[in-house]
Motif scaffolding. Structure first.
Motif, PDB file in Angstrom:
ATOM      1  N   SER A  53       0.825  -1.201   0.000  1.00  0.00           N
ATOM      2  CA  SER A  53       0.000   0.000   0.000  1.00  0.00           C
ATOM      3  C   SER A  53       0.869   1.266   0.000  1.00  0.00           C
ATOM      4  O   SER A  53       0.566   2.240  -0.701  1.00  0.00           O
ATOM      5  CB  SER A  53      -0.940  -0.005   1.210  1.00  0.00           C
ATOM      6  N   ARG A  86      -4.485   2.738   2.276  1.00  0.00           N
ATOM      7  CA  ARG A  86      -4.252   2.768   3.718  1.00  0.00           C
ATOM      8  C   ARG A  86      -3.085   1.862   4.111  1.00  0.00           C
ATOM      9  O   ARG A  86      -2.978   0.734   3.668  1.00  0.00           O
ATOM     10  CB  ARG A  86      -5.508   2.294   4.456  1.00  0.00           C
ATOM     11  N   THR A 121      -4.550  -4.283   4.864  1.00  0.00           N
ATOM     12  CA  THR A 121      -5.399  -4.447   3.683  1.00  0.00           C
ATOM     13  C   THR A 121      -6.057  -5.823   3.729  1.00  0.00           C
ATOM     14  O   THR A 121      -5.374  -6.846   3.666  1.00  0.00           O
ATOM     15  CB  THR A 121      -4.547  -4.295   2.397  1.00  0.00           C
ATOM     16  N   ASP A 138      -4.334  -3.426  -5.134  1.00  0.00           N
ATOM     17  CA  ASP A 138      -3.666  -3.676  -3.861  1.00  0.00           C
ATOM     18  C   ASP A 138      -4.292  -4.915  -3.233  1.00  0.00           C
ATOM     19  O   ASP A 138      -5.460  -4.913  -2.863  1.00  0.00           O
ATOM     20  CB  ASP A 138      -3.881  -2.439  -2.956  1.00  0.00           C
TER      21      ASP A 138
HETATM   22 MG    MG Z   1      -1.773  -2.925   2.532  1.00  0.00          MG
END
Ligand code: MG
Ligand code: GTP
Length: 205
Positions: free
Chosen positions: A37, A51, A59, A75
């Motif tokens: 991320s 985030r 995540t 992601d």
């Molecule tokens: Mg992540």
């Protein structure tokens, strides 16, 4: 033109929620906490698009980001995160596996590994799978700012050897905090677009 528009399209777990537009996708895969991320933020000149967290497991679902209407960054949830239940782990791996094997517009899976450490058995499995599926063997070695110049070649070789990388494969050291490797990354994206017959290109960001 530098990237001017990046936005999250959707956080989606399963196929029926994946975006329908046909811009090519680049997926970021790797262990939890490796810096997936953070890398997406660095590449897009944003601080909070994706985030991030100091603890692994931030995540937990697949996030699709639109990059100037030209491509998407995807992601993925990290693997190898110990502190989740077996049921949740199974759900994550099924989610990642379904995306990676069934997403037709997926142009390249990028494997992120930590430049400081030897790749794990999960990393080896992921890299083997990436190559078996016919993608290029591309490894992004993260957190380069934490590795002394003097040990860099040794660490790079360890990664290459552990993952069984060949001459045709490519390893790119990167640091999201120090913005190392950013130009090279965007050059690589342009090259992948070109060899796959896409006309859109990016300026060095
Ligand atoms: Mg992540
Ligand atoms: P999951 O979402 O759990 O799969 O993790 P992730 O791979 O998305 O990692 P994330 O980007 O959230 O980063 C994890 C931690 O590593 C954060 O504390 C980041 O600040 C840190 N980090 C990421 N990239 C770098 C880097 O290039 N250098 C340094 N020093 N720290 C980094």
């Amino acid at each position: 033109m530098k990237i001017s528009n990046t936005d999250i399209i959707i956080s989606a777990a399963w196929k029926d929620q994946w975006p329908e537009d046909k811009t090519p996708e680049f997926a970021f895969a790797g262990r939890s906490n490796v810096g997936k991320s953070s890398l997406i933020n660095m590449l897009t000149n944003r601080t909070k698009l994706a985030r991030t967290a100091s603890r692994p497991g931030k995540t937990r679902i697949i996030n699709f980001y639109d990059i100037d209407g030209k491509i998407k960054f995807v992601d993925l949830p990290g693997y190898g995160f110990a502190r989740v239940s077996k049921a949740e782990k199974n759900k994550w791996s099924k989610m990642i596996e379904t995306y990676l094997s069934e997403r037709e517009i997926l142009l390249q899976v990028l494997l992120l590994v930590d430049l400081r450490h030897q790749p794990t058995s999960d990393d080896i499995m992921m890299f083997d799978w990436i190559k078996e599926m016919g993608f290029n063997g591309i490894v992004i070695a993260t957190k380069a700012d934490k590795v002394k110049k003097s040990v860099l070649p040794k660490n790079i070789n360890r990664i290459k050897k552990t993952l069984n990388m060949t001459e045709d494969d490519f390893l790119l050291p990167i640091s999201s905090t120090k913005k190392i490797g950013k130009y090279k990354f965007w050059d690589m994206i342009n090259q992948l677009l070109e060899v796959n017959g896409f006309e859109q290109r990016f300026e060095r960001q």
